[in-house]
Design a protein around this motif. Structure first.
Motif, short mmCIF file in Angstrom:
data_model
loop_
_atom_site.label_atom_id
_atom_site.label_comp_id
_atom_site.label_asym_id
_atom_site.label_seq_id
_atom_site.Cartn_x
_atom_site.Cartn_y
_atom_site.Cartn_z
N GLU A 1 94.17 -34.44 139.41
CA GLU A 1 92.85 -34.85 138.91
C GLU A 1 91.89 -33.67 138.88
O GLU A 1 91.13 -33.50 137.92
N LEU A 2 91.93 -32.84 139.90
CA LEU A 2 91.02 -31.69 139.94
C LEU A 2 91.33 -30.73 138.80
O LEU A 2 90.42 -30.17 138.19
N CYS A 3 92.60 -30.56 138.51
CA CYS A 3 92.98 -29.68 137.40
C CYS A 3 92.60 -30.30 136.06
O CYS A 3 92.09 -29.63 135.18
N ALA A 4 92.83 -31.62 135.94
CA ALA A 4 92.55 -32.29 134.66
C ALA A 4 91.07 -32.31 134.35
O ALA A 4 90.66 -32.33 133.19
N ARG B 1 88.25 -28.43 136.32
CA ARG B 1 87.61 -27.78 137.46
C ARG B 1 88.66 -26.95 138.16
O ARG B 1 89.05 -27.24 139.30
N PRO B 2 89.22 -25.95 137.47
CA PRO B 2 90.34 -25.25 138.08
C PRO B 2 89.95 -24.41 139.29
O PRO B 2 90.81 -24.00 140.04
N LYS B 3 88.67 -24.20 139.48
CA LYS B 3 88.32 -23.26 140.54
C LYS B 3 87.85 -23.96 141.82
O LYS B 3 86.83 -23.61 142.36
N VAL C 1 94.38 -28.96 151.48
CA VAL C 1 93.06 -29.60 151.40
C VAL C 1 92.23 -28.87 150.35
O VAL C 1 92.37 -27.64 150.17
N TYR C 2 91.40 -29.62 149.64
CA TYR C 2 90.64 -29.06 148.52
C TYR C 2 89.14 -29.16 148.79
O TYR C 2 88.65 -30.18 149.31
N GLY C 3 88.41 -28.09 148.42
CA GLY C 3 86.96 -28.07 148.62
C GLY C 3 86.26 -27.50 147.40
O GLY C 3 86.86 -26.77 146.59
N GLU C 4 85.01 -27.86 147.27
CA GLU C 4 84.23 -27.48 146.08
C GLU C 4 83.45 -26.19 146.36
O GLU C 4 82.67 -26.14 147.34
N GLY D 1 84.07 -17.41 147.77
CA GLY D 1 83.43 -17.76 146.50
C GLY D 1 84.43 -17.91 145.38
O GLY D 1 85.59 -17.48 145.49
N ALA D 2 83.98 -18.54 144.30
CA ALA D 2 84.86 -18.80 143.16
C ALA D 2 85.27 -17.49 142.50
O ALA D 2 84.44 -16.61 142.32
N PRO D 3 86.55 -17.38 142.15
CA PRO D 3 86.99 -16.16 141.44
C PRO D 3 86.35 -16.10 140.05
O PRO D 3 86.08 -17.14 139.45
N ALA D 4 86.12 -14.88 139.59
CA ALA D 4 85.52 -14.73 138.26
C ALA D 4 86.56 -15.07 137.19
O ALA D 4 87.75 -14.91 137.41
N GLY D 5 86.08 -15.55 136.05
CA GLY D 5 86.98 -15.87 134.93
C GLY D 5 88.05 -16.83 135.38
O GLY D 5 87.81 -17.71 136.20
#
Ligand code: FAD
Length: 480
Positions: A365-368, A371-373, A399-402, A466-470
């Motif tokens: 679901e997260l990928c769909a 929201r790949p990051k 485990v997944y986090g935003e 932090g979220a990776p760039a690109g």
């Protein structure tokens, strides 16, 4: 033909239908329930309860098999198949009895027996004996096990999960077609009870898992104990006396012919929406023929028709059927003033060993969601203290986090006592806790939950980066 007029007609007296009936009556409306099969609900008769009874017997056998690892040597183990199945059926009957008491308490005039189908948006026909004019309708018709074409009309040896719970003894051998939750639960239990079991999966799926890393560990961990075969095609099946001759070939095209007492079709379940005259409702249908509905109200479009439980195929598990039914019945009662009901964080558990649990937003679901990051933390249970103490040190939790908010989103796992870890984490997800807040909570020692803390610490460190760039470092793998 009798004709009756009622405020709310409910098709099906499973968990969803019974909950819908109670909720509609609580709104002060007249209601009828219509049932074409046996009373007692799928969960109690042929689902959750008898499957867990079989698994409990298998766990007892497995504990004895594990005992020498602790230096404890039980005497020769004898599995009495007749006694195993007698307990499964008698305890099952006890659970069904409680449901039947509830059905008995419904006034006779509110219960109709027979197959219901729509003849117009507000009209239902029950067999050939009753026509119902209903102000509103709740579809709570459940689902039916599917059988692949090659296994249809083969003979008595091809069975579905319902049939397992009518056995009076354990069979010698079973081929399980499908590695979904039901196939794995039943097949592993039978294997632990001494039945020769082989699993045949068309692809590479394991229960409800979608996270490729957890899936890999699950296939490896379960495959170390049971005969799991992926990328298999059923070529033919033929009843030969008391056995089925099953011909399969694998991804490399190697053909194999084997014989089993039973071939259990466990390829999934199909919502019962195809034989209820859905075409007479005027409802918009999705590509599976299921009416398009609002998952917060269970209302189909803006109509007076509601759909609940396995019939809508959203989350085909018992707690959801109960929630759906309550929301659908309540809204059918108050229609057109429909309101969103309580929907909880998703939680699904497979009672394999190790258990498998998914909760909150899954990897798929997260990928769909594009929201790949999202950040991922993980722990392997191979060296987790308490798991090793108990000789249950197998599995993986991710485990997944935003990024940004640090909010905990969900998890997938194959882990010791995943039923408990899954609840803990789903409560955190529903409370919308951040990973930092979860790490502020108490953790005792030595407990399996310390493994959860390790995964959360790992996730916190990833969020910190932090979220990776690109697209660099994006978690989602192609094909998920
Ligand atoms: C082997 C197995 C193990 C499971 N284990 C678990 C578990 O451990 N935990 C869990 O949460 N869930 C589990 N489930 C899933 C759970 O049992 C279902 O999600 C739940 O029972 C669905 O309830 P329901 O009310 O939607 O459907 P059901 O209980 O199936 O009720 C539907 C009813 O509608 C009737 N009906 C259908 N069509 C018509 C018609 N046209 N007219 C009149 N009546 C009709 C049917 O006869 C049936 O009685 C399991 C399921 C199986 C099969």
């Amino acid at each position: 033909m009798n004709t009756i007029t009622v405020d709310v007609a409910i098709i099906g007296t499973g968990t969803a239908g019974l909950a819908a009936y109670r909720a509609a009556r609580a709104q002060g409306k007249t209601a009828v329930v219509i049932e074409s099969g046996p009373y007692g609900t799928t969960c109690a008769r042929v689902g959750c309860m008898p499957s867990k009874l079989l698994i409990a017997a298998a766990e007892a056998a497995h504990m004895l098999a594990l005992a020498p690892g602790f230096g404890v040597h039980p005497g020769p183990v004898r599995i009495d198949g007749k006694a195993v199945m007698a307990r499964v059926r008698s305890e099952r009957d006890r659970f069904v009895g409680f449901v039947l008491e509830g059905v008995d308490n419904i006034p006779a005039e509110d219960k109709l027996r027979g197959h219901a189908r729509f003849t117009s948006p507000h009209s239902l026909q029950v067999d050939e004996h009753t026509a119902i004019e209903a102000g509103r309708v709740v579809i709570a018709t459940g689902s039916t096990p599917m059988i692949p074409p090659k296994l249809r009309d083969v003979g008595k040896g091809v069975i579905i999960s319902d049939d397992v719970f009518e056995w009076t003894d354990l069979p010698a051998s079973v081929a399980v077609i499908g590695t979904g939750v039901i196939g794995l639960e039943l097949g592993q239990a039978l294997s632990r009870l001494g039945v020769r079991v082989s699993f045949f999966a068309r692809g590479g799926s394991v229960a409800q898992l979608s996270d490729p890393e957890v899936l890999h560990v699950a296939a490896h961990t379960l495959g170390a104990e049971i005969d799991l075969r992926f990328q298999q095609t059923i070529v033919a099946a033929r009843q030969d006396g008391d056995e089925v001759e099953l011909t399969t070939h694998n991804a490399a095209g190697v053909q194999k012919v084997e014989r089993f007492q039973y071939v259990l079709s466990a390829i999934g379940r199909k919502p019962n929406v195809d034989k209820i005259g859905i075409e007479h409702t005027g409802l918009a249908l999705d590509r599976h023929g299921i009416p398009v509905y609002d998952s917060s109200t269970m209302q189909c479009g803006t109509s007076h028709i509601f759909i609940a439980g396995d019939a809508n195929n959203e989350r085909p598990v018992l707690p959801e059927a109960a929630d759906h039914g309550k929301i659908a019945g309540d809204n059918a009662g108050r229609y057109p003033d429909v309101r969103p009901g309580l929907r909880r964080t998703a939680l699904a558990i497979a009672f394999t060993e190790p258990q498998i649990a998914t909760l909150g937003e899954t990897y798929r679901e997260l990928c769909a969601e594009g929201r790949p990051k999202f950040a991922v933390g993980k722990v392997s249970f191979t060296n987790q203290g308490r798991s090793r103490v108990m000789l249950q040190n197998h599995g993986m939790l991710r485990v997944y986090g935003e990024y940004g908010t640090g909010r905990f989103l969900g998890a997938e796992m194959i882990a010791p006592r995943a039923e408990n870890l899954g609840h803990l984490l789903s409560w955190a997800a529903q409370a919308r806790l951040t990973v930092a807040q979860m790490l502020d909570m108490p953790f005792y020692h030595p407990v399996i939950e310390e493994g959860v803390r390790t995964a959360l610490r790992d996730l916190a460190a990833e969020l910190e980066k932090g979220a990776p760039a690109g697209d660099d470092g994006a978690e989602c793998l192609p094909g998920v």
